[in-house]
Design a protein around this motif. Structure first.
Motif, PDB file in Angstrom:
ATOM      1  N   THR A   6      -9.486   4.231  52.105  1.00 14.50           N
ATOM      2  CA  THR A   6     -10.485   4.219  51.044  1.00 14.50           C
ATOM      3  C   THR A   6     -10.122   5.273  50.010  1.00 14.50           C
ATOM      4  OG1 THR A   6     -11.949   5.939  51.907  1.00 14.50           O
ATOM      5  CG2 THR A   6     -12.179   3.728  52.849  1.00 14.50           C
ATOM      6  N   PRO A   7     -10.786   5.252  48.841  1.00 20.43           N
ATOM      7  CA  PRO A   7     -10.533   6.301  47.842  1.00 20.43           C
ATOM      8  C   PRO A   7     -10.859   7.698  48.363  1.00 20.43           C
ATOM      9  CG  PRO A   7     -11.713   4.456  46.852  1.00 20.43           C
ATOM     10  CD  PRO A   7     -11.704   4.223  48.326  1.00 20.43           C
ATOM     11  N   THR A  23     -15.978  -1.002  48.150  1.00 19.54           N
ATOM     12  CA  THR A  23     -15.067  -0.320  47.226  1.00 19.54           C
ATOM     13  C   THR A  23     -15.851   0.360  46.109  1.00 19.54           C
ATOM     14  OG1 THR A  23     -13.239  -1.843  47.658  1.00 19.54           O
ATOM     15  CG2 THR A  23     -13.194  -0.648  45.563  1.00 19.54           C
ATOM     16  N   TYR A  58     -17.549   3.465  47.542  1.00 21.08           N
ATOM     17  CA  TYR A  58     -16.600   4.560  47.732  1.00 21.08           C
ATOM     18  C   TYR A  58     -16.219   5.200  46.396  1.00 21.08           C
ATOM     19  CZ  TYR A  58     -15.775   3.783  52.721  1.00 21.08           C
ATOM     20  OH  TYR A  58     -15.916   3.701  54.083  1.00 21.08           O
ATOM     21  N   GLU A  59     -16.096   4.393  45.356  1.00 22.39           N
ATOM     22  CA  GLU A  59     -15.772   4.942  44.039  1.00 22.39           C
ATOM     23  C   GLU A  59     -16.906   5.824  43.511  1.00 22.39           C
ATOM     24  OE1 GLU A  59     -14.862   1.484  41.758  1.00 22.39           O
ATOM     25  OE2 GLU A  59     -12.789   1.345  42.481  1.00 22.39           O
ATOM     26  N   TYR A  60     -18.147   5.392  43.736  1.00 22.53           N
ATOM     27  CA  TYR A  60     -19.289   6.215  43.318  1.00 22.53           C
ATOM     28  C   TYR A  60     -19.361   7.500  44.142  1.00 22.53           C
ATOM     29  CZ  TYR A  60     -21.643   3.267  39.884  1.00 22.53           C
ATOM     30  OH  TYR A  60     -21.965   2.586  38.737  1.00 22.53           O
ATOM     31  N   ASP A  93     -16.859   9.067  45.462  1.00 25.58           N
ATOM     32  CA  ASP A  93     -15.790   9.928  44.948  1.00 25.58           C
ATOM     33  C   ASP A  93     -16.262  10.668  43.699  1.00 25.58           C
ATOM     34  OD1 ASP A  93     -13.146  10.996  44.758  1.00 25.58           O
ATOM     35  OD2 ASP A  93     -12.654   9.467  43.270  1.00 25.58           O
ATOM     36  N   ARG A  94     -16.971   9.966  42.830  1.00 27.39           N
ATOM     37  CA  ARG A  94     -17.502  10.580  41.605  1.00 27.39           C
ATOM     38  C   ARG A  94     -18.546  11.649  41.939  1.00 27.39           C
ATOM     39  NH1 ARG A  94     -19.825   6.432  37.269  1.00 27.39           N
ATOM     40  NH2 ARG A  94     -17.784   5.518  37.798  1.00 27.39           N
TER      41      ARG A  94
END
Length: 206
Positions: A21-22, A85, A88-90, A92-93
């Motif tokens: 995952t990111p 996905t 996970y991107e949120y 990460d932010r």
């Protein structure tokens, strides 16, 4: 619903929770539950994120110091690769924003506590856990460190602060020489000093 249509249907069995995952390069990398009916709390050593299903039609999030919330629309199928996905991107932010808040504050505190001086603390995703710039006296700390333990974060910050001793007049402290390690042990204490070697091994993942 245009958002829901943009995410293709997917059976739960098609979701592989072991896939990269990111967030896989973060210490204590989180994994998502297979289901969230209402709320799910991700707890990390220095902050937490609450995942909440709500009636909104779009993803949104809120960062309030070390308490964060990610809002996931109920209308969107949760357990699909595309949705996970996006989540996970949120995350990460969110992690990066928390790092921008917590790490500089912690660096200021540890600088005052130890008397080790620096000019400015920057937080970015870099190839090391931290870096000290002798020309500007600035410190850069890796934003991915935010999910590590408080001691691991402190060990990294003090490690970089000790590099400031190299610039003092007639200092014997040089980059990771014996005098540097003696100073690091003095300011960090044995527990954090020993922990720094574990962080050096984890750096190979970056």
């Amino acid at each position: 619903n245009p958002i829901e249509k943009a995410i293709p249907p997917c059976h739960i069995s098609e979701v592989n929770s072991d896939s990269p995952t990111p967030l896989s390069l973060y210490p204590n990398a989180p994994t998502l539950p297979t289901r969230i009916d209402d709320t799910y709390i991700m707890e990390f050593p220095v902050f937490c994120v609450t995942l909440t299903r709500n009636e909104q039609t779009e993803f949104s999030y809120n960062v309030d110091g070390i308490n964060c919330t990610l809002y996931i629309p109920r209308t969107i199928r949760y357990n699909t690769p595309d949705t996970r996905t996006i989540i996970y991107e949120y995350l990460d932010r969110i992690f990066k924003e928390v790092a921008q808040i917590y790490i500089p504050q912690r660096t200021d505190y540890l600088s005052r506590k130890t008397g080790l001086k620096f000019n400015k603390c920057n937080v970015h995703a870099i190839q090391n856990w931290g870096y000290f710039y002798h020309d500007t006296q600035n410190i850069t700390i890796n934003s991915k460190l935010i999910t590590a333990s408080k001691d691991e974060i402190d060990a990294t910050i003090i490690h970089e602060l000790c590099h400031s001793l190299e610039d003092l007049p007639e200092s014997k402290v040089k980059n990771h020489n014996l005098y540097y390690h003696e100073a690091f042990l003095k300011y960090a204490g044995k527990k954090l000093y020993d922990l720094s070697f574990r962080m050096s091994n984890l750096k190979k993942r970056l």
